[in-house]
Write a protein that holds these residues in place. Structure first.
Motif, mmCIF file in Angstrom:
data_model
loop_
_atom_site.group_PDB
_atom_site.id
_atom_site.type_symbol
_atom_site.label_atom_id
_atom_site.label_comp_id
_atom_site.label_asym_id
_atom_site.label_seq_id
_atom_site.Cartn_x
_atom_site.Cartn_y
_atom_site.Cartn_z
ATOM 1 N N PRO A 38 -47.829 -0.336 15.480
ATOM 2 C CA PRO A 38 -46.912 1.104 15.777
ATOM 3 C C PRO A 38 -45.704 0.960 15.085
ATOM 4 C CG PRO A 38 -46.885 -0.700 17.663
ATOM 5 C CD PRO A 38 -47.756 -1.142 16.713
ATOM 6 N N ALA A 39 -44.964 2.130 14.798
ATOM 7 C CA ALA A 39 -43.853 2.094 14.113
ATOM 8 C C ALA A 39 -42.569 1.378 14.854
ATOM 9 C CB ALA A 39 -43.190 3.408 13.690
ATOM 10 N N ALA A 40 -41.835 0.429 14.253
ATOM 11 C CA ALA A 40 -40.721 -0.125 15.193
ATOM 12 C C ALA A 40 -39.509 0.494 15.200
ATOM 13 C CB ALA A 40 -40.620 -1.693 14.952
ATOM 14 N N LEU A 41 -39.204 1.081 14.002
ATOM 15 C CA LEU A 41 -37.765 1.722 13.973
ATOM 16 C C LEU A 41 -37.922 2.962 13.257
ATOM 17 C CD1 LEU A 41 -35.993 -1.574 12.600
ATOM 18 C CD2 LEU A 41 -35.857 -0.720 14.949
ATOM 19 N N PRO A 42 -36.650 3.686 13.559
ATOM 20 C CA PRO A 42 -36.557 4.957 12.811
ATOM 21 C C PRO A 42 -36.626 4.674 11.314
ATOM 22 C CG PRO A 42 -35.013 4.861 14.484
ATOM 23 C CD PRO A 42 -35.520 3.482 14.126
ATOM 24 N N ALA A 43 -37.053 5.784 10.487
ATOM 25 C CA ALA A 43 -36.892 5.583 9.023
ATOM 26 C C ALA A 43 -35.655 5.290 8.524
ATOM 27 C CB ALA A 43 -37.471 6.829 8.407
ATOM 28 N N GLN A 44 -35.760 4.377 7.586
ATOM 29 C CA GLN A 44 -34.443 3.871 6.674
ATOM 30 C C GLN A 44 -33.724 2.763 7.443
ATOM 31 O OE1 GLN A 44 -34.311 5.208 3.880
ATOM 32 N NE2 GLN A 44 -35.935 6.426 4.279
ATOM 33 N N ALA A 45 -34.060 2.658 8.575
ATOM 34 C CA ALA A 45 -33.367 1.518 9.501
ATOM 35 C C ALA A 45 -33.869 0.042 8.905
ATOM 36 C CB ALA A 45 -33.549 1.475 10.920
ATOM 37 N N THR A 46 -33.196 -0.988 8.764
ATOM 38 C CA THR A 46 -33.708 -2.203 8.313
ATOM 39 C C THR A 46 -33.557 -3.156 9.670
ATOM 40 O OG1 THR A 46 -31.310 -2.724 7.611
ATOM 41 C CG2 THR A 46 -32.938 -1.799 6.066
ATOM 42 N N LEU A 47 -34.527 -4.165 9.385
ATOM 43 C CA LEU A 47 -34.650 -4.994 10.593
ATOM 44 C C LEU A 47 -34.856 -6.428 10.046
ATOM 45 C CD1 LEU A 47 -35.287 -5.912 13.690
ATOM 46 C CD2 LEU A 47 -37.486 -5.560 13.242
ATOM 47 N N GLN A 48 -33.769 -7.271 10.283
ATOM 48 C CA GLN A 48 -33.852 -8.708 10.233
ATOM 49 C C GLN A 48 -34.708 -9.574 11.141
ATOM 50 O OE1 GLN A 48 -30.649 -11.701 10.328
ATOM 51 N NE2 GLN A 48 -30.599 -11.557 8.116
ATOM 52 N N VAL A 49 -35.649 -10.246 10.842
ATOM 53 C CA VAL A 49 -36.375 -11.207 11.648
ATOM 54 C C VAL A 49 -36.128 -12.647 11.640
ATOM 55 C CG1 VAL A 49 -38.918 -11.790 12.420
ATOM 56 C CG2 VAL A 49 -38.500 -9.519 11.468
ATOM 57 N N ALA A 50 -35.330 -13.022 12.594
ATOM 58 C CA ALA A 50 -34.533 -14.470 12.371
ATOM 59 C C ALA A 50 -35.992 -15.328 12.919
ATOM 60 C CB ALA A 50 -33.764 -14.363 13.708
ATOM 61 N N ALA A 105 -36.273 -11.107 5.989
ATOM 62 C CA ALA A 105 -35.957 -12.691 6.438
ATOM 63 C C ALA A 105 -34.482 -12.929 6.378
ATOM 64 C CB ALA A 105 -37.012 -13.565 6.025
ATOM 65 N N PRO A 106 -34.047 -13.780 7.170
ATOM 66 C CA PRO A 106 -32.701 -14.089 6.848
ATOM 67 C C PRO A 106 -32.366 -14.824 5.477
ATOM 68 C CG PRO A 106 -33.388 -14.931 9.007
ATOM 69 C CD PRO A 106 -34.600 -14.415 8.469
ATOM 70 N N GLY A 107 -31.119 -14.624 4.915
ATOM 71 C CA GLY A 107 -30.668 -15.103 3.924
ATOM 72 C C GLY A 107 -31.320 -14.083 2.588
ATOM 73 N N SER A 108 -31.858 -12.867 2.781
ATOM 74 C CA SER A 108 -31.931 -12.045 1.796
ATOM 75 C C SER A 108 -30.852 -11.489 1.092
ATOM 76 C CB SER A 108 -32.918 -10.979 2.457
ATOM 77 O OG SER A 108 -32.299 -10.175 3.393
ATOM 78 N N GLY A 109 -29.779 -11.622 1.934
ATOM 79 C CA GLY A 109 -28.589 -10.852 1.203
ATOM 80 C C GLY A 109 -27.943 -9.753 1.533
ATOM 81 N N ALA A 110 -29.040 -9.007 2.122
ATOM 82 C CA ALA A 110 -28.783 -7.708 2.569
ATOM 83 C C ALA A 110 -28.204 -7.785 3.997
ATOM 84 C CB ALA A 110 -30.059 -6.610 2.158
ATOM 85 N N ARG A 111 -27.604 -6.717 4.504
ATOM 86 C CA ARG A 111 -27.095 -6.647 5.955
ATOM 87 C C ARG A 111 -28.133 -5.607 6.444
ATOM 88 N NH1 ARG A 111 -22.250 -7.305 8.733
ATOM 89 N NH2 ARG A 111 -22.078 -5.858 10.542
ATOM 90 N N PRO A 112 -28.736 -6.038 7.524
ATOM 91 C CA PRO A 112 -29.525 -5.213 8.382
ATOM 92 C C PRO A 112 -28.980 -4.283 9.056
ATOM 93 C CG PRO A 112 -29.780 -7.429 9.241
ATOM 94 C CD PRO A 112 -28.720 -7.312 8.021
ATOM 95 N N ASP A 113 -29.344 -3.395 9.663
ATOM 96 C CA ASP A 113 -29.110 -2.712 10.778
ATOM 97 C C ASP A 113 -29.303 -3.158 12.259
ATOM 98 O OD1 ASP A 113 -28.415 -0.107 9.264
ATOM 99 O OD2 ASP A 113 -30.365 0.273 8.905
ATOM 100 N N TYR A 114 -30.523 -3.912 12.120
ATOM 101 C CA TYR A 114 -30.846 -4.607 13.766
ATOM 102 C C TYR A 114 -31.294 -5.901 13.218
ATOM 103 C CZ TYR A 114 -30.868 0.443 15.103
ATOM 104 O OH TYR A 114 -30.656 1.602 15.180
ATOM 105 N N ARG A 115 -31.111 -7.050 14.366
ATOM 106 C CA ARG A 115 -31.684 -8.286 14.020
ATOM 107 C C ARG A 115 -32.634 -8.443 15.366
ATOM 108 N NH1 ARG A 115 -27.333 -10.861 13.325
ATOM 109 N NH2 ARG A 115 -27.212 -10.798 11.118
ATOM 110 N N LEU A 116 -33.803 -9.156 15.021
ATOM 111 C CA LEU A 116 -34.812 -9.500 16.183
ATOM 112 C C LEU A 116 -34.536 -11.007 16.204
ATOM 113 C CD1 LEU A 116 -36.985 -8.432 17.759
ATOM 114 C CD2 LEU A 116 -38.503 -9.005 16.113
ATOM 115 N N LEU A 117 -34.085 -11.303 17.268
ATOM 116 C CA LEU A 117 -34.243 -12.710 17.951
ATOM 117 C C LEU A 117 -35.374 -13.182 18.950
ATOM 118 C CD1 LEU A 117 -30.489 -12.787 18.764
ATOM 119 C CD2 LEU A 117 -31.487 -13.544 16.716
#
Length: 195
Positions: A38-50, A105-117
């Motif tokens: 399933p889709a996890a986030l709205p379009a254009q939102a970014t998610l960092q998976v720690a 993933a962490p360390g990509s250099g981009a700032r995500p909208d959301y972080r999954l811990l």
């Protein structure tokens, strides 16, 4: 004379064929590319998976099992191809991306909208019941990075009956649970964000 006999015995012993010990079998823990997500986030939102944290006893690549309530054991020659935390992180990255999420993933250099811990609390084959079952417990939290606040948390307690009471049955059941866990994490993110 005795020295010659001792030398002959030693040389004869050195020429006997030696059977090498059996090699370790390594197993994968991954979500199939064809698994529906399933889709996890709205379009254009970014998610960092720690990288998930792991409860004591599950940090190494050894495959854990239990034959008594308070006793954790490990198969001698059966291992995951990597530590469960890294395999879980890769499965989350792959599965959430397959559902259309923009993940990093962490360390990509981009700032995500959301972080999954996440915290892997349990991943083991349990022989205290018959047939054996694989149990996975995973705690997840979703953080809004821009607002610096926790949006929600959820604990998944999953179990799957093993097709056979051996490592192969446990590995197959663990892979089924992993797919289910990634799907449930995607649903949790969607509900939490309100998408």
């Amino acid at each position: 004379m005795r020295l010659l006999i001792a030398a002959a015995v030693l040389l004869a012993g050195c020429s006997l064929p030696v059977t090498p010990p059996p090699a370790d079998t390594t197993h994968t823990l991954a979500v199939p590319a064809s698994a529906p997500m399933p889709a996890a986030l709205p379009a254009q939102a970014t998610l960092q998976v720690a990288l998930p944290t792991v409860a004591p006893g599950y940090a190494g690549a050894a495959i854990a099992y239990r034959t008594a309530p308070h006793e954790l054991r490990y198969y001698a020659r059966q291992r995951w191809v990597d530590r469960p935390a890294r395999l879980l992180q890769q499965a989350l990255l792959d599965g959430l991306a397959a559902g259309g999420a923009q993940v990093m993933a962490p360390g990509s250099g981009a700032r995500p909208d959301y972080r999954l811990l996440s915290n892997l609390v349990q991943l083991e084959q349990d022989f205290t019941t018959q047939p054996s079952r694989v149990r996975m417990t995973l705690r997840v939290q979703l953080v809004d990075v821009n607002q610096r606040r926790l949006l929600g948390s959820h604990t998944l307690r999953l179990e799957q009956v093993a097709a056979s009471d051996d490592p192969a049955g446990g590995v197959a059941a663990a892979n089924v649970l992993l797919q289910q866990a990634v799907q449930e994490v995607a649903e949790f993110c969607r509900r939490t964000v309100g998408g």
